[in-house]
Write a protein that holds these residues in place. Structure first.
Motif, PDB file in Angstrom:
ATOM      1  N   PRO A 186       0.509  10.242  -6.904  1.00  0.00           N
ATOM      2  CA  PRO A 186       0.885  10.160  -8.320  1.00  0.00           C
ATOM      3  C   PRO A 186       2.148   9.351  -8.590  1.00  0.00           C
ATOM      4  O   PRO A 186       2.261   8.704  -9.640  1.00  0.00           O
ATOM      5  CB  PRO A 186       1.053  11.620  -8.732  1.00  0.00           C
ATOM      6  N   GLU A 187       3.097   9.357  -7.668  1.00  0.00           N
ATOM      7  CA  GLU A 187       4.329   8.605  -7.900  1.00  0.00           C
ATOM      8  C   GLU A 187       4.041   7.103  -7.958  1.00  0.00           C
ATOM      9  O   GLU A 187       4.536   6.394  -8.843  1.00  0.00           O
ATOM     10  CB  GLU A 187       5.354   8.900  -6.805  1.00  0.00           C
ATOM     11  N   ALA A 188       3.228   6.616  -7.007  1.00  0.00           N
ATOM     12  CA  ALA A 188       2.865   5.201  -7.009  1.00  0.00           C
ATOM     13  C   ALA A 188       2.053   4.855  -8.253  1.00  0.00           C
ATOM     14  O   ALA A 188       2.293   3.817  -8.892  1.00  0.00           O
ATOM     15  CB  ALA A 188       2.074   4.865  -5.747  1.00  0.00           C
ATOM     16  N   TYR A 189       1.110   5.723  -8.596  1.00  0.00           N
ATOM     17  CA  TYR A 189       0.281   5.474  -9.778  1.00  0.00           C
ATOM     18  C   TYR A 189       1.139   5.403 -11.042  1.00  0.00           C
ATOM     19  O   TYR A 189       0.990   4.491 -11.863  1.00  0.00           O
ATOM     20  CB  TYR A 189      -0.770   6.572  -9.915  1.00  0.00           C
ATOM     21  N   THR A 190       2.049   6.343 -11.202  1.00  0.00           N
ATOM     22  CA  THR A 190       2.872   6.417 -12.415  1.00  0.00           C
ATOM     23  C   THR A 190       3.808   5.221 -12.534  1.00  0.00           C
ATOM     24  O   THR A 190       4.056   4.718 -13.642  1.00  0.00           O
ATOM     25  CB  THR A 190       3.703   7.714 -12.409  1.00  0.00           C
ATOM     26  N   ASN A 191       4.331   4.742 -11.412  1.00  0.00           N
ATOM     27  CA  ASN A 191       5.293   3.638 -11.429  1.00  0.00           C
ATOM     28  C   ASN A 191       4.647   2.267 -11.374  1.00  0.00           C
ATOM     29  O   ASN A 191       5.342   1.244 -11.385  1.00  0.00           O
ATOM     30  CB  ASN A 191       6.275   3.777 -10.261  1.00  0.00           C
ATOM     31  N   ALA A 192       3.321   2.230 -11.324  1.00  0.00           N
ATOM     32  CA  ALA A 192       2.612   0.954 -11.169  1.00  0.00           C
ATOM     33  C   ALA A 192       2.514   0.200 -12.491  1.00  0.00           C
ATOM     34  O   ALA A 192       2.111   0.754 -13.510  1.00  0.00           O
ATOM     35  CB  ALA A 192       1.226   1.197 -10.598  1.00  0.00           C
ATOM     36  N   ALA A 193       2.883  -1.056 -12.440  1.00  0.00           N
ATOM     37  CA  ALA A 193       2.673  -1.957 -13.578  1.00  0.00           C
ATOM     38  C   ALA A 193       1.437  -2.817 -13.358  1.00  0.00           C
ATOM     39  O   ALA A 193       0.878  -3.365 -14.305  1.00  0.00           O
ATOM     40  CB  ALA A 193       3.897  -2.846 -13.786  1.00  0.00           C
ATOM     41  N   HIS A 194       1.020  -2.926 -12.082  1.00  0.00           N
ATOM     42  CA  HIS A 194      -0.126  -3.762 -11.731  1.00  0.00           C
ATOM     43  C   HIS A 194      -0.933  -3.088 -10.626  1.00  0.00           C
ATOM     44  O   HIS A 194      -0.385  -2.339  -9.814  1.00  0.00           O
ATOM     45  CB  HIS A 194       0.336  -5.139 -11.229  1.00  0.00           C
ATOM     46  N   PHE A 195      -2.225  -3.391 -10.607  1.00  0.00           N
ATOM     47  CA  PHE A 195      -3.116  -3.007  -9.515  1.00  0.00           C
ATOM     48  C   PHE A 195      -3.912  -4.243  -9.115  1.00  0.00           C
ATOM     49  O   PHE A 195      -4.367  -5.000  -9.984  1.00  0.00           O
ATOM     50  CB  PHE A 195      -4.081  -1.900  -9.948  1.00  0.00           C
ATOM     51  N   MET A 196      -4.073  -4.435  -7.822  1.00  0.00           N
ATOM     52  CA  MET A 196      -4.858  -5.591  -7.373  1.00  0.00           C
ATOM     53  C   MET A 196      -5.317  -5.392  -5.940  1.00  0.00           C
ATOM     54  O   MET A 196      -4.909  -4.443  -5.265  1.00  0.00           O
ATOM     55  CB  MET A 196      -4.048  -6.891  -7.498  1.00  0.00           C
ATOM     56  N   GLY A 197      -6.171  -6.305  -5.503  1.00  0.00           N
ATOM     57  CA  GLY A 197      -6.670  -6.292  -4.142  1.00  0.00           C
ATOM     58  C   GLY A 197      -5.976  -7.330  -3.285  1.00  0.00           C
ATOM     59  O   GLY A 197      -5.083  -8.058  -3.740  1.00  0.00           O
ATOM     60  N   VAL A 198      -6.390  -7.431  -2.027  1.00  0.00           N
ATOM     61  CA  VAL A 198      -5.736  -8.303  -1.059  1.00  0.00           C
ATOM     62  C   VAL A 198      -5.772  -9.761  -1.491  1.00  0.00           C
ATOM     63  O   VAL A 198      -4.744 -10.453  -1.492  1.00  0.00           O
ATOM     64  CB  VAL A 198      -6.391  -8.134   0.327  1.00  0.00           C
ATOM     65  N   LEU A 215       1.364  -1.954  -7.611  1.00  0.00           N
ATOM     66  CA  LEU A 215       2.572  -2.769  -7.549  1.00  0.00           C
ATOM     67  C   LEU A 215       3.456  -2.458  -8.754  1.00  0.00           C
ATOM     68  O   LEU A 215       2.960  -2.061  -9.815  1.00  0.00           O
ATOM     69  CB  LEU A 215       2.242  -4.263  -7.553  1.00  0.00           C
ATOM     70  N   ASP A 216       4.763  -2.678  -8.597  1.00  0.00           N
ATOM     71  CA  ASP A 216       5.661  -2.442  -9.717  1.00  0.00           C
ATOM     72  C   ASP A 216       5.709  -3.660 -10.628  1.00  0.00           C
ATOM     73  O   ASP A 216       4.968  -4.628 -10.433  1.00  0.00           O
ATOM     74  CB  ASP A 216       7.049  -2.020  -9.232  1.00  0.00           C
ATOM     75  N   GLU A 217       6.603  -3.643 -11.601  1.00  0.00           N
ATOM     76  CA  GLU A 217       6.650  -4.718 -12.593  1.00  0.00           C
ATOM     77  C   GLU A 217       7.036  -6.062 -11.996  1.00  0.00           C
ATOM     78  O   GLU A 217       6.764  -7.119 -12.577  1.00  0.00           O
ATOM     79  CB  GLU A 217       7.620  -4.356 -13.711  1.00  0.00           C
ATOM     80  N   GLY A 271      -7.255   5.591 -16.642  1.00  0.00           N
ATOM     81  CA  GLY A 271      -5.994   5.569 -17.371  1.00  0.00           C
ATOM     82  C   GLY A 271      -5.257   4.253 -17.307  1.00  0.00           C
ATOM     83  O   GLY A 271      -4.085   4.164 -17.678  1.00  0.00           O
ATOM     84  N   LEU A 272      -5.925   3.194 -16.855  1.00  0.00           N
ATOM     85  CA  LEU A 272      -5.291   1.874 -16.786  1.00  0.00           C
ATOM     86  C   LEU A 272      -5.494   1.109 -18.084  1.00  0.00           C
ATOM     87  O   LEU A 272      -6.346   1.443 -18.910  1.00  0.00           O
ATOM     88  CB  LEU A 272      -5.860   1.057 -15.627  1.00  0.00           C
ATOM     89  N   THR A 273      -4.730   0.036 -18.236  1.00  0.00           N
ATOM     90  CA  THR A 273      -4.936  -0.920 -19.317  1.00  0.00           C
ATOM     91  C   THR A 273      -5.371  -2.243 -18.705  1.00  0.00           C
ATOM     92  O   THR A 273      -5.137  -2.498 -17.511  1.00  0.00           O
ATOM     93  CB  THR A 273      -3.641  -1.149 -20.122  1.00  0.00           C
ATOM     94  N   ALA A 274      -5.971  -3.099 -19.505  1.00  0.00           N
ATOM     95  CA  ALA A 274      -6.416  -4.401 -19.008  1.00  0.00           C
ATOM     96  C   ALA A 274      -5.237  -5.226 -18.492  1.00  0.00           C
ATOM     97  O   ALA A 274      -5.390  -6.034 -17.563  1.00  0.00           O
ATOM     98  CB  ALA A 274      -7.148  -5.159 -20.115  1.00  0.00           C
ATOM     99  N   GLU A 275      -4.055  -5.013 -19.073  1.00  0.00           N
ATOM    100  CA  GLU A 275      -2.871  -5.770 -18.673  1.00  0.00           C
ATOM    101  C   GLU A 275      -2.410  -5.415 -17.264  1.00  0.00           C
ATOM    102  O   GLU A 275      -1.652  -6.171 -16.644  1.00  0.00           O
ATOM    103  CB  GLU A 275      -1.732  -5.523 -19.668  1.00  0.00           C
ATOM    104  N   GLN A 276      -2.856  -4.282 -16.752  1.00  0.00           N
ATOM    105  CA  GLN A 276      -2.473  -3.891 -15.395  1.00  0.00           C
ATOM    106  C   GLN A 276      -3.371  -4.512 -14.332  1.00  0.00           C
ATOM    107  O   GLN A 276      -3.086  -4.391 -13.137  1.00  0.00           O
ATOM    108  CB  GLN A 276      -2.496  -2.366 -15.256  1.00  0.00           C
ATOM    109  N   LEU A 277      -4.434  -5.168 -14.749  1.00  0.00           N
ATOM    110  CA  LEU A 277      -5.354  -5.827 -13.824  1.00  0.00           C
ATOM    111  C   LEU A 277      -5.204  -7.340 -13.952  1.00  0.00           C
ATOM    112  O   LEU A 277      -4.755  -7.844 -14.984  1.00  0.00           O
ATOM    113  CB  LEU A 277      -6.796  -5.414 -14.135  1.00  0.00           C
ATOM    114  N   PRO A 278      -5.591  -8.093 -12.919  1.00  0.00           N
ATOM    115  CA  PRO A 278      -5.460  -9.552 -12.985  1.00  0.00           C
ATOM    116  C   PRO A 278      -6.328 -10.165 -14.083  1.00  0.00           C
ATOM    117  O   PRO A 278      -7.305  -9.572 -14.540  1.00  0.00           O
ATOM    118  CB  PRO A 278      -5.940  -9.999 -11.595  1.00  0.00           C
ATOM    119  N   GLU A 279      -5.964 -11.365 -14.474  1.00  0.00           N
ATOM    120  CA  GLU A 279      -6.768 -12.127 -15.442  1.00  0.00           C
ATOM    121  C   GLU A 279      -8.050 -12.598 -14.755  1.00  0.00           C
ATOM    122  O   GLU A 279      -8.010 -13.116 -13.635  1.00  0.00           O
ATOM    123  CB  GLU A 279      -5.979 -13.329 -15.945  1.00  0.00           C
TER     124      GLU A 279
END
Length: 235
Positions: A144-156, A85-87, A197-205
C-alpha cells in the motif's frame, strides 16, 4: 557494414542479438548485477543499466572502423513486469511479474463478481495473474505504501523507453496486454481504471507507431557510442 540489434530483457539477463547485412547473427548475454536465479528480485534500474552496458559493449566490439548499428528493436521477456514510480519517475518497487501467482486470488475475485468477464470482453484477452491490472490490485492491497505514493505505473519496456529517450509512452500492442486497454476505443478503459483506483494520467501515453520518434538522451548516446541516426523500435 550496417548492423541491427534485437534486445530481449529476459528474467535474468539482457539477451542481445547482433545481425549484419548478410543475416549473420551473434547472440550475447549480459546478466543483471547480483542475480543468480530467475526468481531473484530485479530492479528497473538494474535492467536499464545492464541494457545500456550491452549496447555500449556491442558498439565497441564492431569489427570495422566504419561499421555501425543502424537499428535496435526491443522486446521484453519479463512477462508483463509491472512497477510503481514516484512523480520523478523513480521506481518505488522491484519489477513485479506475477509469475509466482501471488496475484491469483485477485483474478478469482474479479471473475466471481463478474467484473473480470466484463473487462475481458473489452480487452479481448483472458485475465491472468501476470496482467498489470491484476498486479496493481495486488500492490494496492499488499504494497500500500508504494501504491499510495505512486504517480506513475509502467512496465519494463516503457521504463526503458523513458530512461533512454525521456518519453512516457507505450505502443498499442503492449498496452493491450495490460488489462487496462479498451480495444474498441483504443484508450485506457474507464472501468479498468476505476477497479484499481488509477487515473489515465498515471499510465503511459498510448501510441500507434512502434518507431520511437525521439533521439537518445545525450547521456545515453555518450555511454553507448550510438549516434543520432540509429533507429529504435518498441518491438
Amino acid at each position: 557494414m550496417k548492423y541491427t540489434v534485437t534486445i530481449d530483457m529476459a528474467a535474468i539477463d539482457v539477451v542481445a542479438t547482433l545481425i549484419d547485412e548478410n543475416q549473420n547473427q551473434k547472440v550475447m548475454h549480459f546478466p543483471y548485477e547480483g542475480m543468480a536465479f530467475p526468481t531473484d528480485p530485479v530492479t528497473p534500474d538494474n535492467i536499464v543499466n545492464t541494457l545500456v552496458d550491452a549496447l555500449a559493449s556491442m558498439r565497441a566490439d564492431l569489427p570495422g572502423e566504419y561499421d555501425e548499428i543502424v537499428e535496435v528493436r526491443f522486446a521484453t521477456g519479463i512477462a508483463n513486469g509491472w512497477f510503481a514510480l514516484d512523480e520523478n519517475f523513480t521506481p518505488l518497487t522491484d519489477v513485479v511479474s506475477g509469475g509466482d501467482n501471488r496475484a491469483a486470488k485477485y483474478v478469482d475475485a474479479l471473475m466471481i463478481n463478474g467484473i473480470g468477464g466484463q473487462l475481458q470482453r473489452k480487452t479481448g484477452l483472458p485475465m491472468t495473474a501476470t496482467e498489470p491490472l491484476v498486479l496493481t490490485l495486488w500492490m494496492k492491497n499488499e504494497r500500500p505504501e508504494a501504491y499510495t505514493n505512486a504517480a506513475h505505473f509502467m512496465g519494463v519496456l516503457e521504463y526503458v523507453t523513458y530512461r533512454l529517450f525521456g518519453l512516457n509512452i507505450v505502443d498499442e500492442a503492449l498496452a493491450a496486454r495490460t488489462g487496462y486497454y479498451n480495444v474498441a476505443h483504443k484508450t485506457w478503459d474507464v472501468q479498468a481504471l476505476a477497479v484499481t483506483g488509477l487515473t489515465a494520467e498515471q499510465l503511459p501515453e498510448i501510441v500507434a507507431d512502434t518507431e520511437i520518434k525521439a533521439p537518445l538522451l545525450p547521456e545515453v548516446m555518450a555511454k553507448t557510442g550510438l549516434n543520432a541516426d540509429t533507429v529504435f523500435y518498441l518491438r
